[in-house]
Design a protein around this motif. Structure first.
Motif, PDB file in Angstrom:
ATOM      1  N   ALA A 230       3.949  -8.223 -13.835  1.00 37.32           N
ATOM      2  CA  ALA A 230       3.434  -9.057 -14.918  1.00 37.32           C
ATOM      3  C   ALA A 230       4.218 -10.363 -14.969  1.00 37.32           C
ATOM      4  N   GLY A 231       3.536 -11.455 -15.165  1.00 36.61           N
ATOM      5  CA  GLY A 231       4.202 -12.748 -15.239  1.00 36.61           C
ATOM      6  C   GLY A 231       4.245 -13.481 -13.921  1.00 36.61           C
ATOM      7  N   ILE A 232       3.890 -12.809 -12.826  1.00 34.60           N
ATOM      8  CA  ILE A 232       3.862 -13.477 -11.526  1.00 34.60           C
ATOM      9  C   ILE A 232       2.475 -14.081 -11.345  1.00 34.60           C
ATOM     10  N   VAL A 233       2.388 -15.385 -11.456  1.00 32.70           N
ATOM     11  CA  VAL A 233       1.094 -16.067 -11.384  1.00 32.70           C
ATOM     12  C   VAL A 233       1.212 -17.271 -10.468  1.00 32.70           C
ATOM     13  N   GLY A 234       0.078 -17.827 -10.114  1.00 32.08           N
ATOM     14  CA  GLY A 234       0.065 -19.027  -9.295  1.00 32.08           C
ATOM     15  C   GLY A 234      -1.077 -18.985  -8.303  1.00 32.08           C
ATOM     16  N   ALA A 235      -1.611 -20.164  -7.991  1.00 31.04           N
ATOM     17  CA  ALA A 235      -2.746 -20.240  -7.079  1.00 31.04           C
ATOM     18  C   ALA A 235      -2.382 -19.754  -5.694  1.00 31.04           C
ATOM     19  N   ASN A 236      -1.107 -19.823  -5.336  1.00 25.34           N
ATOM     20  CA  ASN A 236      -0.698 -19.451  -3.983  1.00 25.34           C
ATOM     21  C   ASN A 236      -0.034 -18.085  -3.919  1.00 25.34           C
ATOM     22  N   VAL A 237      -0.088 -17.355  -5.018  1.00 22.42           N
ATOM     23  CA  VAL A 237       0.435 -15.996  -5.032  1.00 22.42           C
ATOM     24  C   VAL A 237      -0.728 -15.039  -4.805  1.00 22.42           C
ATOM     25  N   HIS A 238      -0.656 -14.291  -3.722  1.00 22.84           N
ATOM     26  CA  HIS A 238      -1.728 -13.346  -3.386  1.00 22.84           C
ATOM     27  C   HIS A 238      -1.247 -11.933  -3.691  1.00 22.84           C
ATOM     28  N   VAL A 239      -1.819 -11.311  -4.728  1.00 22.25           N
ATOM     29  CA  VAL A 239      -1.446  -9.960  -5.152  1.00 22.25           C
ATOM     30  C   VAL A 239      -2.475  -8.975  -4.634  1.00 22.25           C
ATOM     31  N   LYS A 240      -2.000  -7.921  -3.960  1.00 21.94           N
ATOM     32  CA  LYS A 240      -2.915  -6.921  -3.416  1.00 21.94           C
ATOM     33  C   LYS A 240      -2.539  -5.548  -3.952  1.00 21.94           C
ATOM     34  N   LEU A 241      -3.455  -4.957  -4.714  1.00 27.97           N
ATOM     35  CA  LEU A 241      -3.282  -3.611  -5.254  1.00 27.97           C
ATOM     36  C   LEU A 241      -4.098  -2.634  -4.418  1.00 27.97           C
ATOM     37  N   THR A 242      -3.466  -1.563  -3.979  1.00 23.73           N
ATOM     38  CA  THR A 242      -4.181  -0.611  -3.131  1.00 23.73           C
ATOM     39  C   THR A 242      -5.435  -0.074  -3.817  1.00 23.73           C
ATOM     40  N   TRP A 245      -8.450  -2.288  -3.077  1.00 21.83           N
ATOM     41  CA  TRP A 245      -8.772  -2.630  -1.698  1.00 21.83           C
ATOM     42  C   TRP A 245     -10.227  -2.321  -1.360  1.00 21.83           C
ATOM     43  N   THR A 246     -10.756  -3.116  -0.442  1.00 21.10           N
ATOM     44  CA  THR A 246     -12.078  -2.838   0.114  1.00 21.10           C
ATOM     45  C   THR A 246     -11.901  -1.975   1.357  1.00 21.10           C
ATOM     46  N   ASN A 247     -12.664  -0.899   1.451  1.00 22.45           N
ATOM     47  CA  ASN A 247     -12.621   0.029   2.584  1.00 22.45           C
ATOM     48  C   ASN A 247     -11.189   0.426   2.959  1.00 22.45           C
ATOM     49  N   PRO A 248     -10.428   0.949   2.005  1.00 24.96           N
ATOM     50  CA  PRO A 248      -9.036   1.297   2.309  1.00 24.96           C
ATOM     51  C   PRO A 248      -8.947   2.530   3.201  1.00 24.96           C
ATOM     52  N   ILE A 249      -7.890   2.593   3.976  1.00 25.93           N
ATOM     53  CA  ILE A 249      -7.583   3.794   4.736  1.00 25.93           C
ATOM     54  C   ILE A 249      -6.576   4.587   3.928  1.00 25.93           C
ATOM     55  N   ILE A 257       2.105   5.141   9.016  1.00 26.85           N
ATOM     56  CA  ILE A 257       2.535   4.114   8.065  1.00 26.85           C
ATOM     57  C   ILE A 257       1.785   4.381   6.766  1.00 26.85           C
ATOM     58  N   PHE A 258       2.407   4.105   5.634  1.00 28.67           N
ATOM     59  CA  PHE A 258       1.694   4.319   4.379  1.00 28.67           C
ATOM     60  C   PHE A 258       1.440   2.973   3.702  1.00 28.67           C
ATOM     61  N   SER A 259       0.319   2.890   3.016  1.00 30.76           N
ATOM     62  CA  SER A 259      -0.098   1.641   2.384  1.00 30.76           C
ATOM     63  C   SER A 259       0.733   1.358   1.145  1.00 30.76           C
ATOM     64  N   GLN A 260       0.892   0.073   0.846  1.00 32.31           N
ATOM     65  CA  GLN A 260       1.701  -0.352  -0.293  1.00 32.31           C
ATOM     66  C   GLN A 260       1.016  -1.488  -1.034  1.00 32.31           C
ATOM     67  N   ASN A 261       1.288  -1.582  -2.326  1.00 33.13           N
ATOM     68  CA  ASN A 261       0.953  -2.793  -3.063  1.00 33.13           C
ATOM     69  C   ASN A 261       1.889  -3.904  -2.597  1.00 33.13           C
ATOM     70  N   TYR A 262       1.374  -5.096  -2.461  1.00 35.65           N
ATOM     71  CA  TYR A 262       2.244  -6.181  -2.015  1.00 35.65           C
ATOM     72  C   TYR A 262       1.815  -7.525  -2.596  1.00 35.65           C
ATOM     73  N   ILE A 263       2.742  -8.483  -2.549  1.00 29.70           N
ATOM     74  CA  ILE A 263       2.487  -9.860  -2.971  1.00 29.70           C
ATOM     75  C   ILE A 263       2.902 -10.779  -1.834  1.00 29.70           C
ATOM     76  N   LEU A 264       2.038 -11.697  -1.464  1.00 27.68           N
ATOM     77  CA  LEU A 264       2.364 -12.736  -0.493  1.00 27.68           C
ATOM     78  C   LEU A 264       2.498 -14.065  -1.231  1.00 27.68           C
ATOM     79  N   TYR A 265       3.546 -14.799  -0.916  1.00 30.08           N
ATOM     80  CA  TYR A 265       3.766 -16.102  -1.531  1.00 30.08           C
ATOM     81  C   TYR A 265       3.413 -17.183  -0.506  1.00 30.08           C
ATOM     82  N   PHE A 266       2.133 -17.589  -0.513  1.00 27.59           N
ATOM     83  CA  PHE A 266       1.693 -18.612   0.418  1.00 27.59           C
ATOM     84  C   PHE A 266       2.237 -19.976   0.005  1.00 27.59           C
ATOM     85  N   SER A 267       2.398 -20.859   0.974  1.00 33.33           N
ATOM     86  CA  SER A 267       2.864 -22.217   0.678  1.00 33.33           C
ATOM     87  C   SER A 267       1.799 -22.962  -0.128  1.00 33.33           C
TER      88      SER A 267
END
Length: 910
Positions: A230-242, A245-249, A257-267
């Motif tokens: 919560a509180g992590i916002v921004g146009a370049n912050v990509h948040v992915k919640l399992t 997901w579309t068509n998750p494995i 390998i096991f899937s994880q929630n993750y955040i990418l901080y794009f430039s």
């Protein structure tokens, strides 16, 4: 590498697959036809069938991407799950596989192209991602990352709309090999660290893919649940919640390998629009931000205790168990959050000589986990012993119970709402239709439909319905009118009575002194003629409730205890146990004055002697020792009640004391002595059905007897959610001691996790709470349905309340039984620290019962079972069904000092 996991070959993925096959490389004019067809050739196909279709004899061309508008262009790109590399340079399939194995980046298939020969292998490597990506920046990141690890790749393959031809034959296949975005970045970093200038190459890579850097690594963060970010916002912050997901494995711990929630901080310049404006054949160099961050570690951790409690850690240290990559990763994400954990990781890496080949890449993985602050992996996501171990949520919790954190020992399975509704209806129908008297208790979540069940049941069965408040009673009356249920509603006191009169009458009703109350009402009706008509009608309506037959009656908890009626069934809405054990207090001075005044009105010497004896017992009673009230007989008890009502000098609860079962003398407020006391009331002898979300099974069986029938529906899936931050209790005392800091902390947490929410807290705590209920006054409140609510505080009550309740239940207390200390507690599948009793289990049960009941009542006001509301709980008593967010001391201190919301709030250890 051979997978340990299940077979994913039947997993279906979306690709653009041509309908025409070739047994050779297509000619130029044929390529034009393929290109025009691919834009409209989206197919869903299993990965095994896909592998068959792209090689001879089918050899169909394809694009890994899906497109919209029938056009195969970068601008019309929609999604992608399969990624491909074309290898045309002097590197063999075997060499590619060795590199894949070295960096834990295994493909599902490799097939040879039509131009491949034994002397010069040309082939295509296909990777399968665990999610179908719909953000072209993530697609670009994955594709470019694969190319970075394999620089021999044809550069044209990075194009999102790339057309790929089929080939000769499958040279390698393993359909269990899945890659993930976090795992891919780990592999890239491990590859870069093998180079001659890793610092330069790491920045080069991040500029190539357009991702910011933190502590010298690509800025990616993993997390366990949505509430932590919560509180992590921004146009370049990509948040992915399992869960989104579309068509998750779907993974389990036996997969590679096991899937994880993750955040990418794009430039900042890496935007979706960039891919519509830029020629993808050119290698854009993004402008990235490089930051340094420090992450605190958990201190004073007992690794010996972890070794005793965790089989995987124990056998990993000794080398007795071979760790696969996902198990090493899972251990690292936990151990590297602990001071001294880095040394334990090195001990594990050195425990087996077989690890030597991968030790460099694993060290890079450890550094990346530390520098990027990856969240601790859950035990059940990677540990091979999870099914046979009574484990906590993660390895950290398994080794140390950190104050302010909650260990989840077991999670109760959730029932679907339709399943729970059906079960409740079945239970209730069986109870109401059987002919046996007795007490039946049904524990079911707020909002599941208890009211509708008994409203409809009253069409065939005449019952008395007891509700906690008059407001809820009127609401049920309206619902019965709408359903055509004939009923009688016991009235509440007229609004036009003065506050003093209403207070006095309500107190008499609480005591059960209904005859005295009626005498007082008739006195008022005569003395105050302008109120006489109103009071006369009220008295008549009250008396009617005793005589009405063949009609459902709506009343309150208090009146249901004391008033007899002709119905054979009593249905109690909400927990009535607290009403059966009313507690009160008065000063010793007021007590002696009241006794003196009562003795003055008596002519009967026996009554005077009884009163004098009672007075002596109380005066001689030691401070702090709970006394059982003496049994006594007063020949003029009803007259005494009336004297109390008439007297202007008796302003204390003397009638309550005369009806109590136990009392205790205490000193407070500058050595002033008080008497605290408790009474015990009984339910009427008929069939009683109690329906509540908060009632406690153990307490119920002590109060009503072991023979009662108790039904618990358990936890039910909700539309809304509960977020709990248990780092602080937010007790009334802690807020009073550091009001500015604690309210700053509360305001920051509320603004971050549940902004603009309604607040339920202590009475008179905050000026903004005039329109919201407070602790002790939440039962039956329905106007907050569907609204976001924050519950601020832990509604502890005075320890004397617990002690008197325990005594009233027949518990004998010893010298040390009332001592409380901050200690580990296991309750409701949780382990946590709490200030509670050590020597008396029943006292502890009473304490948690009363606090949990109040918290659950407050949570229930949002009706999250059927609405998408969010409830934020700021309390250190864990609530079942909550998502927990934890903060360390450093983070809490920062939040206490500033009203400004931090840009980045991370959950971590102590």
């Amino acid at each position: 590498m051979t997978s340990k996991g299940g077979d994913f070959r039947q997993l279906k993925v979306n690709v653009s697959l041509d309908k025409v096959g070739f047994n050779r490389k297509p000619e130029k004019q044929e390529i034009a036809g393929i290109s025009s067809r691919l834009g409209i050739s989206a197919s869903q196909i299993s990965i095994q069938d896909f592998a068959k279709e792209v090689v001879c004899p089918n050899a169909r061309s394809f694009s890994p991407s899906i497109f919209k508008s029938g056009e195969r262009t970068n601008a019309t790109w929609v999604s992608q799950q399969i990624f491909a590399l074309d290898i045309d340079e002097d590197i063999s399939i075997q060499q590619v596989l060795e590199r894949c194995n070295d960096f834990n980046l295994m493909p599902i298939i490799i097939y040879t192209s039509f131009r491949s020969t034994k002397e010069h292998e040309k082939f295509r490597v296909i990777f399968l991602l665990d999610e179908e990506v719909t953000d072209i920046r993530v697609r670009d990141l994955v594709q470019k990352s694969l190319m970075f690890v394999f620089p021999e790749t044809d550069r044209a393959t990075k194009d999102a709309a790339r057309l790929l031809f089929g080939g000769k034959e499958i040279a390698y296949e393993n359909y269990d090999n899945i890659i993930t975005v976090p795992g891919l970045l780990t592999s890239v970093c491990a590859y870069i660290r093998t180079g001659s200038n890793p610092t330069r190459d790491m920045e080069k890579y991040c500029r190539f893919v357009g991702i910011d850097m933190v502590n010298g690594y690509p800025k990616i963060q993993t997390f366990e649940n949505e509430s932590e970010i919560a509180g992590i916002v921004g146009a370049n912050v990509h948040v992915k919640l399992t869960k989104n997901w579309t068509n998750p494995i779907i993974y389990n711990r036996i997969c590679p390998i096991f899937s994880q929630n993750y955040i990418l901080y794009f430039s900042k310049d890496n935007t979706q629009e960039h891919y519509l404006k830029t020629d993808s054949s050119k290698d854009t160099k993004f402008n990235i931000e490089k930051t340094k961050e420090e992450f605190s570690l958990i201190r004073n951790f007992n690794f010996e205790e972890l070794e005793d409690n965790c089989q995987l850690f124990r056998e990993a240290l000794s080398g007795d168990y071979w760790l696969y990559h996902e198990e090493m990763f899972g251990l690292m994400t936990n151990l590297l959050h602990i001071k001294g954990g880095k040394e334990k990781v090195q001990q594990i890496l050195n425990s087996r000589k077989e690890y030597a080949r991968k030790i460099d890449s694993w060290n890079v993985m450890a550094n990346q986990i530390s520098k990027c602050n990856y969240a601790p992996s859950r035990c059940d996501s990677f540990c091979p012993f999870a099914d046979s171990c009574q484990h906590a949520r993660n390895v950290i919790d398994q080794g140390k119970l950190v104050r302010g954190r909650v260990q989840v020992l077991e999670e109760e399975p959730l029932k679907s709402l339709p399943q729970a509704e059906k079960e409740l209806e079945h239970i209730f129908t069986n109870i109401i239709e059987n002919e046996e008297e007795g007490i039946y208790v049904v524990k079911a979540p707020t909002g599941i439909g208890k009211t509708e069940l008994y409203v409809q049941a009253c069409k065939q069965h005449k019952a008395t319905i007891a509700l906690p408040t008059h407001a809820l009673k009127e609401e049920v009356s309206s619902r019965m009118k709408e359903s055509g249920v004939r009923h009688f509603t016991v009235p509440q006191l007229p609004d036009k009575l003065s506050p003093e009169v209403k207070h006095k009458l309500e107190h008499l009703y609480t005591l059960g002194a209904f005859k005295t109350a009626n005498v007082y009402l008739r006195y008022l009706a005569k003395e105050f003629s302008h109120q006489g008509i109103i009071i006369d009608k009220y008295i008549r309506d009250i008396e009617s409730a005793k005589t009405v037959k063949n009609t459902t009656i709506l009343t309150t908890h208090q009146r249901a205890i004391y008033t007899k009626d002709h119905n054979d069934i009593l249905i109690v809405d909400e927990d009535i146990i607290p009403t059966l054990f009313p507690q009160s207090s008065m000063s010793l001075a007021d007590f002696t004055l009241a006794i003196a005044k009562l003795k003055q009105t008596k002519s009967n010497q026996m009554d005077i002697d009884v009163l004098s004896s009672l007075e002596k017992q109380v005066m001689d009673a030691p401070i702090g020792l709970i006394q059982e009230a003496a049994s006594f007989f007063l020949s003029t008890a009803e007259e005494m009640e009336q004297e109390v009502v008439k007297s202007d000098e008796i302003n204390t609860d003397i009638l309550g004391f005369l009806n109590c079962t136990h009392y205790v003398k205490v000193k407070a407020y500058g050595e002033i002595e008080f008497i605290n006391f408790i009474s015990r009331k009984q339910l009427p002898a008929k069939k009683v059905i109690i329906m509540s979300a908060t009632i406690n099974e153990r307490i119920s069986k002590i109060v009503f007897g072991q023979q009662i029938e108790f039904y618990d529906l358990g936890l039910v899936e909700t539309k809304g959610k509960i977020i709990q931050i248990p780092s602080k209790s937010f007790s009334r005392y802690s807020i009073k001691e550091n009001k500015e800091e604690m309210l700053n902390l509360a305001e920051n947490l509320i603004n971050t996790y549940n902004p603009n929410s309604q607040i339920i807290t202590y009475k008179n705590m905050m000026k903004t709470l005039e329109q919201t209920p407070t602790f002790g006054a939440t039962a039956g409140v329905d106007y907050l349905k569907g609204q976001n609510i924050t519950i601020l505080g832990t509604p502890n009550v005075h320890p004397l309340t617990y002690l008197l309740f325990s005594a009233a239940l027949g518990q004998k207390l010893g010298f040390d039984d009332s001592k409380m200390e901050y200690q580990p507690v296991i309750r409701n599948g949780f382990k946590f620290y709490y200030q509670t009793y050590s020597n008396k289990d029943l006292l502890k049960e009473i304490q948690f019962y009363l606090i949990e009941s109040e918290l659950l009542q407050a949570v229930g006001r949002a009706r999250i079972l059927r609405t998408e509301a969010t409830v934020l709980v700021l309390s250190n008593l864990p609530i079942q069904g909550a998502e927990f967010v934890f903060f360390n001391k450093q983070q809490l201190d920062k939040l206490k000092k500033s009203i400004a919301i931090p840009e980045h709030l991370k959950a971590s250890g102590e």
